[in-house]
Design a protein around this motif. Structure first.
Motif, short mmCIF file in Angstrom:
data_model
loop_
_atom_site.label_atom_id
_atom_site.label_comp_id
_atom_site.label_asym_id
_atom_site.label_seq_id
_atom_site.Cartn_x
_atom_site.Cartn_y
_atom_site.Cartn_z
N ALA A 42 0.90 -1.15 0.04
CA ALA A 42 0.02 0.08 -0.02
C ALA A 42 0.91 1.33 -0.14
N THR A 43 0.58 2.30 -0.49
CA THR A 43 1.11 3.37 -0.62
C THR A 43 0.51 4.72 -0.66
N GLY A 44 1.10 5.80 -0.26
CA GLY A 44 0.29 7.19 -0.17
C GLY A 44 0.92 8.02 -1.30
N PHE A 45 1.66 7.33 -2.25
CA PHE A 45 2.15 8.16 -3.45
C PHE A 45 1.17 7.90 -4.84
N PRO A 46 0.85 8.86 -5.19
CA PRO A 46 0.04 8.94 -6.60
C PRO A 46 1.22 8.38 -7.76
N VAL A 47 0.72 7.71 -8.51
CA VAL A 47 1.78 7.27 -9.70
C VAL A 47 1.32 7.81 -11.03
N LEU A 48 2.36 8.21 -11.90
CA LEU A 48 2.31 8.22 -13.19
C LEU A 48 3.13 7.05 -13.86
N PHE A 49 2.18 6.36 -14.52
CA PHE A 49 2.78 4.87 -15.24
C PHE A 49 2.63 4.75 -16.78
N LEU A 50 4.01 4.34 -17.20
CA LEU A 50 4.30 4.26 -18.62
C LEU A 50 4.58 3.11 -19.01
N GLN A 51 3.76 2.43 -20.04
CA GLN A 51 3.94 1.04 -20.18
C GLN A 51 4.82 1.31 -21.63
N LEU A 52 6.23 0.91 -21.54
CA LEU A 52 6.99 0.94 -22.78
C LEU A 52 7.13 -0.10 -23.55
N VAL A 53 7.31 -1.35 -23.20
CA VAL A 53 7.21 -2.50 -23.84
C VAL A 53 6.30 -3.49 -23.10
N GLY A 54 5.53 -4.41 -23.96
CA GLY A 54 4.64 -5.28 -23.25
C GLY A 54 3.19 -4.68 -22.68
N GLU A 55 2.78 -5.62 -21.73
CA GLU A 55 1.42 -5.06 -21.24
C GLU A 55 1.44 -5.49 -19.77
N SER A 56 0.63 -4.63 -18.95
CA SER A 56 0.40 -5.05 -17.76
C SER A 56 -1.12 -5.01 -17.11
N ARG A 57 -1.59 -5.65 -16.28
CA ARG A 57 -2.84 -6.06 -15.78
C ARG A 57 -2.79 -6.24 -14.38
N MET A 58 -3.71 -5.63 -13.62
CA MET A 58 -3.90 -5.78 -12.21
C MET A 58 -4.64 -7.09 -11.86
N VAL A 59 -3.81 -7.89 -11.21
CA VAL A 59 -4.56 -9.01 -10.57
C VAL A 59 -4.92 -8.86 -9.28
N GLU A 60 -4.48 -8.22 -8.32
CA GLU A 60 -4.75 -8.06 -6.96
C GLU A 60 -4.80 -6.51 -6.58
N PRO A 61 -5.93 -5.77 -6.42
CA PRO A 61 -7.23 -6.25 -6.58
C PRO A 61 -7.43 -6.63 -8.04
N PRO A 62 -8.29 -7.38 -8.45
CA PRO A 62 -8.70 -7.95 -9.92
C PRO A 62 -9.57 -6.70 -10.61
N MET A 63 -8.62 -6.40 -11.71
CA MET A 63 -9.49 -5.33 -12.61
C MET A 63 -9.53 -6.05 -13.83
N ALA A 64 -10.53 -5.79 -14.53
CA ALA A 64 -10.82 -6.24 -16.18
C ALA A 64 -9.60 -5.35 -17.02
N GLU A 65 -9.39 -4.25 -16.88
CA GLU A 65 -8.85 -3.26 -17.78
C GLU A 65 -7.09 -3.71 -17.71
N GLN A 66 -6.43 -3.60 -19.04
CA GLN A 66 -5.16 -3.90 -19.20
C GLN A 66 -4.37 -2.58 -19.74
N CYS A 67 -3.24 -2.45 -19.04
CA CYS A 67 -2.39 -1.42 -19.82
C CYS A 67 -1.66 -1.78 -21.02
N PRO A 68 -2.16 -1.54 -22.19
CA PRO A 68 -1.20 -2.17 -23.48
C PRO A 68 0.12 -1.25 -23.66
N GLU A 69 0.94 -2.04 -24.31
CA GLU A 69 2.02 -1.12 -25.20
C GLU A 69 2.07 0.19 -25.26
#
Length: 278
Positions: A42-69
């Protein structure tokens, strides 16, 4: 080839704006599927996230959306531990802001983006979107960091005040609490709490807990690397009432006991962020 995990300290002029820039790169690495996970506290810091190669998905907590390249996302604080997965090789950059700094820069009520990722274009204007686009196509991480810092520096200089602390390791929670109280002289404690939620997205009690846990973990990990760790001493150093108190809070933030955090941070690749955090 081993995965690349980097903790990048921002330039001094942005030390009160950015907590850190974190890079993960597994391109060219042979990793089993179970090691292509990323476990975060857990964190109090907000995040700017850049997916440069590949993709990411949230599994815990589960979320349907993915972050594509090529995806750029923004999130607020996370009130519990999270796990993301990469189905294959990945390269991403995570920029962690001090929450009040991001509020000052963007005007976002940080309580409205807690425990969620949203596309950058849904929250921020064309200038921020252009920054994201430039960082995505930059030739290397060093150039990305320079683009980010050059973008933020004049904007942060324009909105920061003289009371803003100068070092990323300073007690930002205590200072924010002081500013909230000063801004609300003659008003209720409830109004100050509401102001802190707007600036940071979380109540003061949770922010204090997260800050204490972070500092205690860093001290315990560094002591463990020297073979001198005593969890009892760490609990006392961190200001906990006892070791059980520290263990309860550690489980709330990470899902693990303090001893498990230390062990897995050293041995389990999915806990890489615990290993590099500084």
């Amino acid at each position: 080839m081993l995965p690349i995990s980097k903790f990048i300290v921002p330039r001094r002029s942005l030390a009160s704006c950015l907590r850190a820039i974190v890079v993960r790169n597994t391109v060219g690495c042979e990793l089993p599927d179970e090691q292509r996970l990323n476990r975060y506290p857990a964190t109090g810091f907000p995040v700017l996230f850049l997916q440069l190669v590949g993709e990411s998905r949230m599994v815990e907590p589960p979320m349907a959306e993915q972050c594509p390249e090529g995806g750029v996302l923004l999130s607020g604080a996370w009130t519990g531990p999270t796990v993301t997965a990469n189905p294959g090789p990945t390269h991403f950059m995570t920029v962690l802001f001090f929450p009040e700094a991001l509020h000052r820069l963007t005007g976002i009520d940080m309580s409205t983006i807690v425990d969620q990722f949203q596309p950058l274009h849904a929250l921020l204007d064309a200038e921020w979107q252009q920054l994201g686009a430039q960082m995505l196509v930059a030739p290397d991480d060093e150039t990305r960091v320079a683009l980010l810092e050059d973008f933020l520096e004049p904007r942060w200089r324009a909105v920061r005040d003289e009371s803003t602390f100068d070092g990323a390791v300073g007690d930002w929670v205590r200072r924010m609490e002081g500013r909230a109280a000063a801004a609300g002289i003659g008003r209720s404690v409830r109004m100050a709490e509401r102001r802190i939620r707007e600036w940071a997205g979380q109540p003061l009690r949770r922010l204090r807990r997260s800050y204490r846990a972070e500092q205690t973990f860093i001290a315990a990990r560094d002591a463990a690397l020297k073979g001198k760790v005593s969890l009892g001493d760490m609990a006392q150093l961190g200001g906990y009432s006892d070791q059980s108190h520290m263990s309860r809070e550690a489980r709330e933030i990470s899902g693990l006991s303090p001893s498990e955090i230390l062990r897995r941070g050293l041995e389990d690749e999915t806990y890489w962020v615990y290993r590099i955090w500084n």
